[in-house]
Design a protein around this motif. Structure first.
Motif, mmCIF file in Angstrom:
data_model
loop_
_atom_site.group_PDB
_atom_site.id
_atom_site.type_symbol
_atom_site.label_atom_id
_atom_site.label_comp_id
_atom_site.label_asym_id
_atom_site.label_seq_id
_atom_site.Cartn_x
_atom_site.Cartn_y
_atom_site.Cartn_z
ATOM 1 N N UNK A 179 0.761 -1.317 -0.031
ATOM 2 C CA UNK A 179 0.050 0.002 -0.057
ATOM 3 C C UNK A 179 0.876 1.144 0.002
ATOM 4 N N UNK A 180 1.949 1.281 0.831
ATOM 5 C CA UNK A 180 2.895 2.475 0.819
ATOM 6 C C UNK A 180 3.508 2.629 -0.473
ATOM 7 N N UNK A 181 3.952 1.453 -1.001
ATOM 8 C CA UNK A 181 4.789 1.772 -2.473
ATOM 9 C C UNK A 181 3.541 2.430 -3.524
ATOM 10 N N UNK A 182 2.215 1.836 -3.402
ATOM 11 C CA UNK A 182 1.313 2.343 -4.353
ATOM 12 C C UNK A 182 0.835 3.693 -4.230
ATOM 13 N N UNK A 183 0.863 4.107 -2.688
ATOM 14 C CA UNK A 183 0.528 5.286 -2.185
ATOM 15 C C UNK A 183 1.504 6.463 -2.765
ATOM 16 N N UNK A 184 2.844 6.174 -2.391
ATOM 17 C CA UNK A 184 4.026 7.183 -2.705
ATOM 18 C C UNK A 184 4.023 7.212 -4.277
#
Length: 279
Positions: A179-184
């Motif tokens: 989620x963090x990778x896609x978010x950033x």
């Protein structure tokens, strides 16, 4: 441990908001700082995933993460613009009212029970918001009232919906690193487009500020996901929203802002309301 994680998130988010306020007073580009922050965070999280072994991505994770990133970027931009129109010590507590949205969603969508005390807290928060912004001339006429209020409302909406999607990610048991990778990644693309459209000149300080914000963001959001995965969302959200205290204290200490007596009461009652929502 999840309560400690929520408080760490609170401190990280509050510190970042102070950096955004500082950058605004020094004429730095909000979009550039955000872009650097997202790009640095994306590179670091993606690199860690490659080293440690990334879990399989799916379309839901990519869409959900990207939307979270865009909402967070837009919320930060709106809040930074609100800092230009009014004092940080009033802006941040009002933006923190967004905690009501995910708290209500926790009850209506995710079937978490809201106690009578939490309902009292929600009402106190709303009343405090009205009290804090009672007079357009509350800070010596320095507030551009309607532009300030509109930016705050946009920020509340962005951060409120973001909270719902964060809980959704946890509810669906999506890996927080994915989620963090896609978010950033999604946020970086969104901000890159905004940067090209704005055509602002780059400054060296924007690179340093953006990198610092990115590091705080990674740590803060990692703790945020941990708290949501292991704790109670209707308690986590209000704790995180206490980041306004960091900005209130920083605004008065660093930027020498002054509050009227009734505004002090409004800020304190807002904090009381937030505390009641987590009991």
């Amino acid at each position: 441990m999840w309560i400690v994680a929520a408080f760490i998130t609170m401190i990280c988010f509050g510190t970042n908001n102070m950096i955004f306020k500082w950058s605004t007073t020094n004429g730095l580009s909000k979009i550039h700082i955000q872009f650097v922050f997202y790009l640095v965070a994306f590179i670091l999280t993606a690199s860690y995933a490659v080293i440690s072994g990334i879990h399989q991505m799916d379309i839901i994770t990519m869409i959900l993460g990207a939307v979270i990133g865009i909402l967070n970027a837009n919320g930060n931009i709106q809040m930074s613009k609100a800092f230009e129109k009014g004092p940080a010590s009033l802006t941040s507590p009002l933006v923190s009212v967004n905690t009501i949205i995910p708290i209500l969603s926790a009850a209506l969508i995710f079937n978490e029970h809201i106690t009578i005390l939490q309902w009292v807290g929600i009402i106190v928060i709303l009343g405090s918001a009205i009290l804090i912004q009672y007079s357009p001339q509350a800070s010596g006429g320095s507030i551009q009232y309607m532009p300030w209020l509109s930016r705050i409302l946009f920020a509340i909406f962005s951060f409120g919906v973001l909270g719902i999607l964060m809980k959704t990610s946890s509810y669906l048991h999506i890996d927080s690193l994915n989620t963090l990778i896609c978010m950033y990644g999604g946020g970086a693309i969104y901000l890159c487009i905004n940067s090209l459209l704005a055509r602002e000149n780059w400054q060296k300080a924007e690179l340093k500020s953006g990198t610092l914000v990115g590091l705080f963001s990674i740590f803060g959001y990692s703790c945020y996901f941990f708290a949501l995965n292991t704790g109670t969302a209707s308690i986590v959200f209000p704790i995180v929203s206490l980041s306004c205290l960091v900005v209130v204290l920083g605004g008065c200490w660093i930027f020498k802002e002054r509050l009227r007596s009734y505004q002090v009461v409004g800020v304190l009652s807002a904090v009381l309301g937030i505390i009641l929502t987590k009991i």
